[in-house]
Write a protein that holds these residues in place. Structure first.
Motif: not given
Lengths: 329, 288
Positions: B119-125, B276-284
């Motif tokens: 969902c446009n949140v960059p990551l490594v998986v 979860v990822l955006t909440l943890l890293s304080g992103q919108p």
């Protein structure tokens, strides 16, 4: 204390030690006769004792990995408390995980090593049936690992080095252990030990059984007693999965590479500590002395590093584990 | 099949990998509710039974495909390949087992790592391939995992791992045990930079993987009905000599015991993970 008290209790012989056992009983017989006999047979007795020593040396020089596994599990093998008694002073045992219970399969506490404060943590097996049950055969539950973790954090807080002594068939595979998070408890220790800011020196003194062993064995230096084993799964477990028969345990022990010599050759452990002739159980004091010298030297080397250097070296060491090949990009 | 083999509990580890996610024919029978389903129906529901919600095991690449945004994804660590350090041989040679697993799955080892976005949140998986020697963790799995973590660390990205594994790879002896320490230690670096680490435990997650980084996630997610634990049910049954309670070591049991944070339906995972990822890293918030 009379001299006899220092003599070890009657040795339990393993299968492959039968020739030593035979010679031993012959010597005992002669000793018995000598007490009443007018003829001096002490020369014959000492001749046989020399022979016994040579025979023991000979047999122990050629042990197979499976036989070494038997020695590592010998009922008279020195356990953590035996080493504590011989190598440390002022031992103050600490108990409990502050959340659930005091697991007696893992013991530990504060002590002095050559006068210097340290933390001692180890698996503990029992000698007789009652103690074996109390110690759960050296198989910790989550609260055991959490107790170890608590003691390690305590050591970090007061900047004192940690010695761990590994001797477990594995973490306990029980319903209660699963319910209380056996996996999390082990994983958490691996995580915290990777960045604990004090020296950690670990020694495999008997059985190094898989994750249950590793959970107190992430260290700056890994030592191994000469006749101890360290493996990802017990030879029996491996055999029953891959060969579909636990009887193939000797083959599994051979091929998995569980002995100190093999692991040293692969760079997976740092130092092998020699045991007295015929194994540490024949002379626990000599075994402990030999280990103490090795620990002294290791601690001295590690104490030269600042916590930052220590952590960096530990991290590099952890990252270096593994054998693989790499395609050129 | 004899009456005896019928009585035995199902094995966690299959000898012959069955490509469950690529069935032949038009119809599929749900293993849980036995409903007969159209293949296209279960495919469109991400191999979750539309009748009973049973989550079928799916392949690692399939998982990554379902999770990641289509654009800009690429694989990491595929240059790392297995060797046979012990010249291990049981009833078969390890080298032959590796070759057969490659043949069956088209994968070179049991972990696939990718960089991309959810969902446009960059990551490594990373995702474990259970069909490759039971998803067992050996040197290659450990090294690929660490390279994935390193990539995340260097670029300041979250790291996510799907687990599906029987545990450590016995054929690599102590090398595989050490992967537990190696993978878990690598995660400490992410914490130092406040980069989220999320684990998604799928069926099954056991042994050496369960007892290393799996529960070290900042958030630990499980798929419904997944078998998750340290020791296998058969080993426990043999040790304690009593029958295991109903639903023992399943996701629902674990959340009851406080061992995991949430159970998430596969069809909602993309969005929930993004949150979860955006909440943890304080992103919108993500727009979905």
């Amino acid at each position: 204390m009379h001299a006899g008290a220092l003599r070890p209790v009657k040795t339990t012989f393993l299968d492959f030690e039968q020739p030593i056992a035979d010679l031993e009983s012959k010597i005992e017989e002669l000793r018995f006769v000598q007490d009443e006999s007018a003829v001096d047979i002490s020369e014959e007795i000492s001749r046989l004792e020399v022979k016994r020593q040579a025979l023991t040396k000979d047999i122990y020089a050629k042990l197979t990995p499976w036989q070494i596994a038997q020695v590592a599990r010998h009922p008279q093998r020195p356990y953590t408390f035996d080493y504590v008694q011989h190598m440390f002073s002022d031992f103050q045992e600490l108990h409990g995980d502050r959340a659930f219970a005091d697991d007696k399969a893992i013991v530990g506490g504060l002590a002095r090593f050559n006068g210097r404060s340290c933390m001692v943590i180890g698996h503990q097996k029992g000698r007789d049936t009652k103690e074996k049950i109390l110690r759960n055969f050296g198989m910790p539950r989550p609260e055991g690992y959490r107790k170890a973790l608590r003691m390690m954090k305590l050591a970090e807080k007061f900047a004192i080095p940690i010695f761990t002594f590994v001797d477990t068939p594995g973490a306990y595979p029980g319903i209660d252990a699963e319910e209380r998070g056996q996996s999390e408890a082990i994983g958490h220790n691996l995580y915290v030990m990777a960045e604990l800011r004090v020296p950690i020196i670990s020694t495999i003194i008997g059985e190094g059984g898989s994750g249950g062993a590793l959970a107190i064995a992430v260290a700056d230096q890994q030592l191994m007693m000469q006749f101890s084993t360290y493996s990802v799964i017990s030879p029996e477990g491996c055999a029953s999965i891959l060969w579909k028969s636990a009887d193939k345990a000797p083959e599994a022990a051979e091929t998995m590479g569980i002995t100190a010599a093999r692991l040293k050759a692969q760079g997976l452990i740092d130092k092998i500590v020699n045991e007295p002739i015929g194994g540490a159980h024949r002379d626990p004091r000599a075994g402990a002395q030999s280990l103490k010298r090795a620990l002294q030297e290791t601690l001295k080397q590690l104490s030269e590093h600042s916590p930052e250097v220590l952590l960096e070296k530990r991290f590099e060491r952890l990252m270096s584990y593994g054998k693989f090949k790499e395609l050129a990009a | 099949m004899s009456w005896l083999t019928k009585l035995l509990p199902p094995k966690i580890k299959r000898d012959q990998p069955i490509k469950k996610s690529m069935p032949e024919g038009l119809w599929i029978k749900c293993e849980a509710c036995e409903a007969v389903l159209y293949r296209s129906d279960i495919e469109s529901s991400q191999y979750v039974c539309p009748k009973c919600g049973h989550h079928k095991r799916i392949r690692a690449r399939h998982r990554l495909d379902l999770l990641l945004d289509p654009e800009g994804r690429f694989e990491l660590g595929s240059e790392v390949l297995p060797v046979d350090p012990l010249k291990f041989k049981d009833s078969k040679k390890y080298a032959d087992r590796l070759a057969a697993a490659f043949e069956d799955t088209g994968e070179s080892d049991a972990l696939i790592v990718m960089q991309g976005a959810v969902c446009n949140v960059p990551l490594v998986v990373a995702a474990f391939e259970f069909d490759f020697l039971g998803g067992s963790m050996g040197s290659v799995v450990g090294e690929r995992f660490v390279r994935g973590v390193k990539a995340a660390y260097e670029q300041g990205l979250p790291f996510v791992c799907f687990t599906a594994t029987g545990g450590a790879r016995m054929q690599e002896g102590l090398f595989s045990l050490m992967q537990m320490a190696k993978t878990t230690a690598s995660i400490t670096r992410l914490s130092a930079k406040r980069l989220p680490f999320v684990t998604i435990l799928t069926d099954p997650t056991m042994g050496g993987v369960s007892a290393s980084f799996a529960f070290m996630g900042d958030v630990v997610i499980a798929e419904p009905g997944a078998l998750i634990g340290f020791a296998g049910p058969r080993v426990i049954e043999q040790t304690v000599r009593e029958k295991l309670p109903e639903g023992f070591q399943r996701s629902e049991f674990l959340i009851e015991k406080g061992a995991i944070d949430m159970i998430v339906d596969r069809r909602e995972l993309r969005e929930r993970l993004g949150q979860v990822l955006t909440l943890l890293s304080g992103q919108p918030a993500i727009n979905s």
